[in-house]
Design a protein around this motif. Structure first.
Motif, PDB file in Angstrom:
ATOM      1  N   UNK A 211     -27.461   1.214  39.660  1.00  9.96           N
ATOM      2  CA  UNK A 211     -27.938   0.380  40.762  1.00  9.96           C
ATOM      3  C   UNK A 211     -26.736  -0.144  41.562  1.00  9.96           C
ATOM      4  N   UNK A 212     -26.731   0.083  42.889  1.00 10.82           N
ATOM      5  CA  UNK A 212     -25.624  -0.444  43.683  1.00 10.82           C
ATOM      6  C   UNK A 212     -25.854  -1.921  44.013  1.00 10.82           C
TER       7      UNK A 212
ATOM      8  N   UNK B  70     -23.116  -6.185  35.061  1.00  8.99           N
ATOM      9  CA  UNK B  70     -22.181  -7.309  35.000  1.00  8.99           C
ATOM     10  C   UNK B  70     -21.469  -7.556  36.328  1.00  8.99           C
ATOM     11  N   UNK B  71     -20.893  -6.507  36.902  1.00  5.60           N
ATOM     12  CA  UNK B  71     -20.147  -6.665  38.152  1.00  5.60           C
ATOM     13  C   UNK B  71     -21.055  -7.144  39.275  1.00  5.60           C
ATOM     14  N   UNK B  72     -22.251  -6.581  39.345  1.00  9.69           N
ATOM     15  CA  UNK B  72     -23.188  -6.992  40.396  1.00  9.69           C
ATOM     16  C   UNK B  72     -23.542  -8.472  40.288  1.00  9.69           C
ATOM     17  N   UNK B  73     -23.713  -8.972  39.069  1.00 15.52           N
ATOM     18  CA  UNK B  73     -24.074 -10.381  38.878  1.00 15.52           C
ATOM     19  C   UNK B  73     -22.939 -11.303  39.302  1.00 15.52           C
TER      20      UNK B  73
ATOM     21  N   UNK C 122     -23.303 -15.462  33.542  1.00 16.32           N
ATOM     22  CA  UNK C 122     -24.128 -14.461  32.870  1.00 16.32           C
ATOM     23  C   UNK C 122     -23.491 -13.081  33.003  1.00 16.32           C
ATOM     24  N   UNK C 123     -22.973 -12.796  34.179  1.00 18.19           N
ATOM     25  CA  UNK C 123     -22.300 -11.525  34.389  1.00 18.19           C
ATOM     26  C   UNK C 123     -21.052 -11.387  33.534  1.00 18.19           C
ATOM     27  N   UNK C 124     -20.283 -12.452  33.426  1.00 14.87           N
ATOM     28  CA  UNK C 124     -19.072 -12.421  32.601  1.00 14.87           C
ATOM     29  C   UNK C 124     -19.419 -12.209  31.126  1.00 14.87           C
TER      30      UNK C 124
END
Length: 214
Positions: A1-2, A179-182, A169-171
């Motif tokens: 997902x981008x 993760x990166x998207x969050x 949450x992403x971290x």
């Protein structure tokens, strides 16, 4: 997902977190502005008093935000309360400093003329000094707001509201596809709020400042 698809799918969450982030920062800015302007008004005429209040409010900025949020867990618990309290402390210094700078920058000749017209000390402050100092004061409030928008994200460590929830949450999910998207969504959300607040203060400054002193 981008990243674009992620934002579309999480649009409702982004809006909800954005409103919560803006609310806690807006509340902190309002409180720190009221306290900061009051402190500036009370101390700007006394060198010892203004140096003391600037030293105290400046010392708040030296406290690491992680440490302060954790220390506030005991008396205030989890949620928005420790975040709001911490943000108010961090927001005082720019407001106090700019209030003092603005009031001390008022032309003494204008002050003396106002006194000669029979204005009381209170009238002088409200009708002459504060209006002339207002552009400097609101600049301090503007700076405070931008600083607090970033610090508020760290408040997620104590379950505070806002985009920090996405970032932390992403971290915690580093290594997973989402993760990166969050983290990026949280950071972009804070940046968008910064632009919105900055434009709001720019507009407010123009609307509340007389043309002669813009």
């Amino acid at each position: 997902m981008n990243f674009g698809e992620f934002l579309i799918r999480r649009a409702d969450d982004m809006l909800e977190l954005g409103l919560a982030h803006a609310a806690v920062v807006g509340g902190a800015v309002l409180i720190s502005t009221l306290i900061g302007v009051a402190l500036g008004v009370l101390t700007y005429q006394s060198e010892r008093a203004r140096e003391t209040v600037l030293a105290i409010t400046g010392s708040f900025l030296t406290i690491p935000s992680f440490a302060l949020f954790i220390l506030l867990l005991g008396p205030l618990g989890l949620g928005w309360k420790p975040v709001l309290f911490a943000l108010v402390l961090y927001g005082l210094m720019p407001v106090v400093r700019n209030t003092i700078t603005g009031l001390r920058g008022v032309d003494p000749a204008v002050v003396e003329s106002a006194k000669g017209m029979g204005l009381s000390r209170r009238q002088l402050l409200l009708r002459i000094e504060l209006p002339l100092a207002w552009p400097v004061i609101i600049t301090g409030v503007r700076v405070t707001t931008l600083v607090l928008l970033g610090i508020a994200a760290i408040g997620a460590i104590v379950n505070g509201p806002g985009y920090g929830e996405l970032i932390f949450t992403g971290l915690a999910r580093v290594g997973t596809p989402v993760a990166v998207n969050m983290v990026l969504a949280g950071a972009v959300g804070v940046m968008i709020l910064a632009v919105v607040f900055d434009l709001a203060f720019y507009t407010a400054k123009r609307l509340t400042t007389s043309r002669g002193i813009r």
